[in-house]
Design a protein around this motif. Structure first.
Motif, short mmCIF file in Angstrom:
data_model
loop_
_atom_site.label_atom_id
_atom_site.label_comp_id
_atom_site.label_asym_id
_atom_site.label_seq_id
_atom_site.Cartn_x
_atom_site.Cartn_y
_atom_site.Cartn_z
N MET A 120 32.75 40.71 46.36
CA MET A 120 34.19 41.13 45.62
C MET A 120 33.96 42.53 45.18
N CYS A 121 35.00 43.34 45.30
CA CYS A 121 34.84 44.77 45.31
C CYS A 121 35.34 45.53 44.00
N SER A 122 34.95 46.35 43.55
CA SER A 122 35.31 47.32 42.32
C SER A 122 36.19 48.43 43.02
N TYR A 123 37.10 48.99 42.25
CA TYR A 123 37.80 50.25 42.50
C TYR A 123 36.67 51.38 43.28
N ARG A 124 35.65 51.76 42.56
CA ARG A 124 34.88 52.49 42.90
C ARG A 124 34.15 52.59 44.25
N GLU A 125 33.95 51.28 44.48
CA GLU A 125 33.12 50.76 45.75
C GLU A 125 34.24 51.02 47.07
N LEU A 126 35.53 50.90 46.79
CA LEU A 126 36.52 51.11 47.60
C LEU A 126 36.87 52.75 47.63
N GLU A 127 36.36 53.42 46.93
CA GLU A 127 36.81 54.90 46.74
C GLU A 127 38.33 54.94 46.34
N LEU A 128 38.69 54.16 45.32
CA LEU A 128 40.03 54.01 45.00
C LEU A 128 40.08 54.55 43.61
N GLY A 129 39.06 54.81 42.86
CA GLY A 129 38.78 55.15 41.56
C GLY A 129 37.55 55.35 41.12
N GLU A 130 37.26 55.45 39.70
CA GLU A 130 35.86 55.60 39.23
C GLU A 130 35.65 54.37 38.45
N ASP A 131 36.59 53.18 38.26
CA ASP A 131 36.29 51.99 37.63
C ASP A 131 35.03 51.27 38.12
N HIS A 132 33.91 50.96 37.69
CA HIS A 132 33.00 50.23 38.23
C HIS A 132 32.44 49.21 37.07
N ASP A 133 33.25 48.92 36.18
CA ASP A 133 32.85 48.05 34.98
C ASP A 133 32.94 46.62 35.47
N GLY A 134 33.88 46.11 36.60
CA GLY A 134 34.08 45.09 36.77
C GLY A 134 34.74 45.19 38.26
N ILE A 135 35.05 43.91 38.83
CA ILE A 135 35.66 43.88 40.17
C ILE A 135 37.20 43.94 39.86
N ILE A 136 38.03 44.40 40.85
CA ILE A 136 39.36 44.78 40.96
C ILE A 136 40.14 43.24 40.60
N GLU A 137 40.97 43.64 39.50
CA GLU A 137 41.85 42.34 39.29
C GLU A 137 43.19 42.79 39.63
N LEU A 138 43.87 41.87 40.50
CA LEU A 138 45.26 41.98 40.94
C LEU A 138 46.30 40.99 40.16
#
Length: 805
Positions: A120-138
């Motif tokens: 499960m990925c965060s925004y930073r891991e996908l290079e979509l932002g700097e947020d790495h505090d948690g995984i992406i919530e849609l």
């Protein structure tokens, strides 16, 4: 200049596919440097839902999730994100996916003894932002199993175009769209300029430096609420590498990239009094938005209030007065800065910015009012607030430029026959105005003569680079397609072509061939080197005011730094023997000088079963190369004298110079100084040399042909002489003295033996010289040989030498 395909289509109504757009951009002179589609690297990441979340049995900070990613079989995933929980909808990387941020390939693995499939990925891991505090919530309604990039609208190619310095209009997406529309790829949308009804007087802005800032327009908006940008704006900025900061800041960045119009927003609460565009004062400093402090001077234009400088005019704003999260009242600046002043200021400060790149090319001076209105509308639309009236200090340098043009000049200058109506359409699509004076019939000597139509072409305000009718031809041909220009060879004149190479070029050709024939590989290095490299060979004289980088700041005073760097790179890659040469220029205060340099490093004879131990190069190898290259250049090698005073780049005692007399230095050579070799990370013995082609005397011109070679009719006679010579006398001096004893009979003299030891008294050495005598019409008589020998001994005696018994 980067922009997305969807951004381009906000200005250009087109059905053209991406390959067609890219091909057209290249054809009209806007070179495409690259295209990247974010969706391509995110194709293996899907929308997934967390079904269950249980604590990891071996780790308190890990959870074991059951994830549904749409294929019907839930997968077990170990996750350490604090926000992971049952019911969360996020982005899941399946097995085999490559994580964009670090290139890691996802695979089935065991984490603390528990099997994990994917991530499960965060925004930073996908290079979509700097947020790495948690995984992406849609959003909960996001379709599970769909590719995330498609659902999120990330399938939007980013196009990177190289804009030449003369195309200031293409530093905005609209300018590029205008060119594509003129090339027939669609229709250009109209710009909607909102009408702003202001309340209350405009801000107090004025100009004191009219040369640097001819026009300064501004408006205040009170009661704004600064926050995050809307998704559509943040998405476009992030796609091209711009980090969204806040709505107020992002609005200015968006307008700059969209329309090529830089602006700046001040927090009104931080200003003390009105703003003035003036020259900087000695010692004034400003803390810029990049966090660095710059000292300005009287050659720079700044924007200041009653107390301090807040903006390096047209380049970068100050950190103190920039829009912040709590900003409620803002002043929007829309000014015109003189391109030349911007360029000089940027070079002095070493400061680059997107605004500088546009202002020093020259922004549209007629777009001040419209730019301010568009910015005001976006601020009030996205942040609320009430705008004031606009204050217009000064006037932009908008002057109508009219060029006299005739359509037939396109064929005359460019060789492309473009119909007049097509030229008119192209120019009008590019924003040029055309007034046509119809053709007429005049009479000369009673005969009718057709006078072609003349055009008065009005240049648009955003095309600062168009000055005369050749520029108009260039615009037409560019849009028609540069590939349409025919390749037409120049006419060949009758007879035998005259030589075009200069004497210097012929010398360089011969030297280059000689070096290649001796097994040296040619290197071509930059003419610029770093200050540190220049200092290692005595220091440079020419410093670049605006270097490409700090490592390319000094025009080289020697060819050695570039050759040594190249040798080091080859040795680092396993080359056992390096033999490099370069023919180039050295640069001094008096001018540039043609030079040949070479470096020999590594093994002279590679180690093998025949040669045994590898043999290194020595100073004599360097001398041999120097003599061979000088001979190839046509230097009088036989007349050269060897001196020991080589430059500090060489090892003392293992180097020398070759000269014509004491002052004319033709070359220097020898073992490289250990400190210099160490500076370039070279190990072992390294030898080098430089031949100064400009010091070689030119051959005398003669109107007669060189006589044909005629071998001597009689065999040469050789005689050996052994001399006791003082230890401080150089062997070269003895050989030269012997050779000059009888210039008619003696054709060569060479040293073949050096002995010091038993039989040779202290302070002396024994030098043996072989002398070659060439008889002319008859053989030498015994008396003649004795006379020549006596002359040889007498010449040696002048150096303190005596014939050894």
């Amino acid at each position: 200049m980067k922009f997305t395909l969807s951004w381009l289509k906000t200005h250009l109504v087109t059905d053209a596919e991406l390959p067609t757009i890219l091909k057209t951009l290249n054809a009209i002179g806007l070179e495409v440097e690259g295209v990247e589609n974010p969706a391509e690297k995110l194709g293996a990441f899907k929308i997934a839902k967390v079904l269950t979340a249980e604590r990891h049995p071996q780790a308190d900070k890990l959870q074991v999730l059951t994830v549904d990613h749409g294929d019907g079989t839930p997968l077990q995933v170990v996750c350490g994100a604090p926000n992971a929980r049952a019911g969360l909808v996020g982005v899941f990387g399946v097995e085999g996916a490559v994580v964009p941020v670090n290139g890691m390939v996802l695979k089935k693995t065991a984490i603390r003894g528990v099997e994990s499939n994917g991530m499960m990925c965060s925004y930073r891991e996908l290079e979509l932002g700097e947020d790495h505090d948690g995984i992406i919530e849609l959003a909960a309604e996001a379709p599970v199993g769909q590719v995330y990039a498609q659902w999120a609208g990330l399938d939007d190619p980013v196009i990177d175009v190289s804009v030449t310095p003369n195309r200031q209009d293409c530093m905005g997406v609209r300018g590029i769209a205008r060119d594509l529309a003129a090339a027939g790829l669609g229709t250009l949308n109209d710009i909607i300029v909102p009408e702003i009804v202001g309340e209350g007087p405009g801000p107090d802005v004025r100009i004191e430096d009219t040369d640097g800032c001819p026009a300064f327009y501004a408006r205040v908006v009170r009661g704004v609420r600064n926050g995050a940008s809307p998704d559509w704006m943040a998405k476009q900025l992030k796609a091209i590498g711009q980090k969204p900061i806040s709505a107020l800041v992002d609005i200015t960045n968006y307008i700059m990239i969209d329309l090529g119009r830089p602006l700046h927003v001040y927090d009104l609460a931080t200003l003390q009094g009105g703003l003035v565009a003036r020259k900087g004062r000695a010692g004034e400093q400003v803390l810029a938005l990049n966090g660095k402090t710059y000292t300005v001077d009287e050659t720079m234009t700044v924007i200041a209030d009653d107390e301090a400088v807040h903006d390096i005019g047209g380049i970068m704003g100050g950190e103190h007065s920039g829009a912040q999260d709590g900003t409620t009242d803002v002043l929007i600046e829309c000014a015109y800065f003189t391109p030349e002043r911007i360029a000089v200021t940027g070079q002095k400060l070493g400061l680059t910015s997107d605004a500088r790149g546009r202002f020093e090319r020259g922004v549209d001076p007629a777009f001040l009012d419209d730019g301010l209105s568009i910015a005001t509308f976006l601020v009030t639309h996205l942040c609320g607030g009430t705008p004031s009236e606009a204050t217009r200090a000064g006037a932009a340098p908008v002057t109508a430029k009219v060029v006299d043009y005739a359509p037939e000049r396109c064929l005359t200058l460019a060789g492309v026959d473009v119909p007049a109506y097509e030229q008119q359409h192209i120019l009008e699509q590019l924003g040029f105005g055309i007034a046509i004076e119809t053709s007429s019939v005049e009479y000369q000597d009673g005969m009718p003569v057709n006078t072609p139509a003349r055009w008065q072409v009005t240049v648009p305000s955003w095309r600062r680079d168009v000055d005369g009718w050749p520029d108009i031809v260039e615009e037409v041909v560019r849009i028609v397609g540069l590939d349409q220009v025919p390749s037409t060879p120049l006419p060949r004149l009758p007879g035998v072509a005259r030589p075009t190479a200069t004497a210097e070029q012929l010398v360089e050709r011969r030297v280059r061939r000689t070096a290649a024939a001796r097994g040296l590989a040619e290197a071509i290095n930059w003419s610029f080197i770093s200050e540190k490299e220049a200092a290692s060979v005595g220091g440079g004289h020419w410093m670049l005011a605006n270097p490409i980088s700090e490592e390319l700041k000094v025009m080289r005073p020697s060819l050695l730094p570039g050759l040594l760097s190249a040798a080091a790179r080859n040795m680092d890659r396993g080359a056992a023997s390096v033999r490099l040469f370069e023919l180039g220029r050295r640069y001094f205060a008096q001018g540039e000088r043609a030079t040949v340099g070479f470096v020999l490093a590594g093994e002279k004879v590679p180690r093998g079963w025949r040669s045994g131990k590898a043999q290194p190069f020595d100073a004599f190898d360097a001398k041999a190369e120097v003599l061979a290259l000088l001979a190839g250049a046509g230097a009088p090698v036989a007349n050269l004298q060897n001196f020991w005073e080589a430059s500090a780049a060489y090892h003392p005692g293992q180097s020398g110079t070759l000269r014509l007399g004491p002052k004319v230095v033709l070359a220097e050579y020898g073992v490289l100084h250990p400190n210099l070799a160490k500076a370039f990370d070279l190990t072992g013995t390294v030898v080098a040399g430089e031949i100064f082609l400009d010091a070689i005397p030119a051959k005398r011109k003669s109107g007669f042909m060189r006589p044909p070679y005629a071998p001597p009719a009689l065999q040469a006679v050789k005689r050996d002489f052994a001399f006791l010579v003082p230890a401080d006398v150089e062997a070269d001096a003895l050989v030269r003295a012997v050779r000059g004893a009888d210039k008619k009979a003696i054709v060569d003299a060479r040293l073949f033996d050096l002995f010091v030891g038993p039989g040779v008294e202290e302070g002396y050495k024994s030098l043996a010289v072989e002398v070659t005598l060439q008889p002319g019409e008859k053989s030498f008589a015994q008396e003649e040989l004795e006379a020549i020998s006596a002359a040889v001994v007498k010449a040696a005696q002048k150096l303190g030498a005596s014939l050894r018994g």
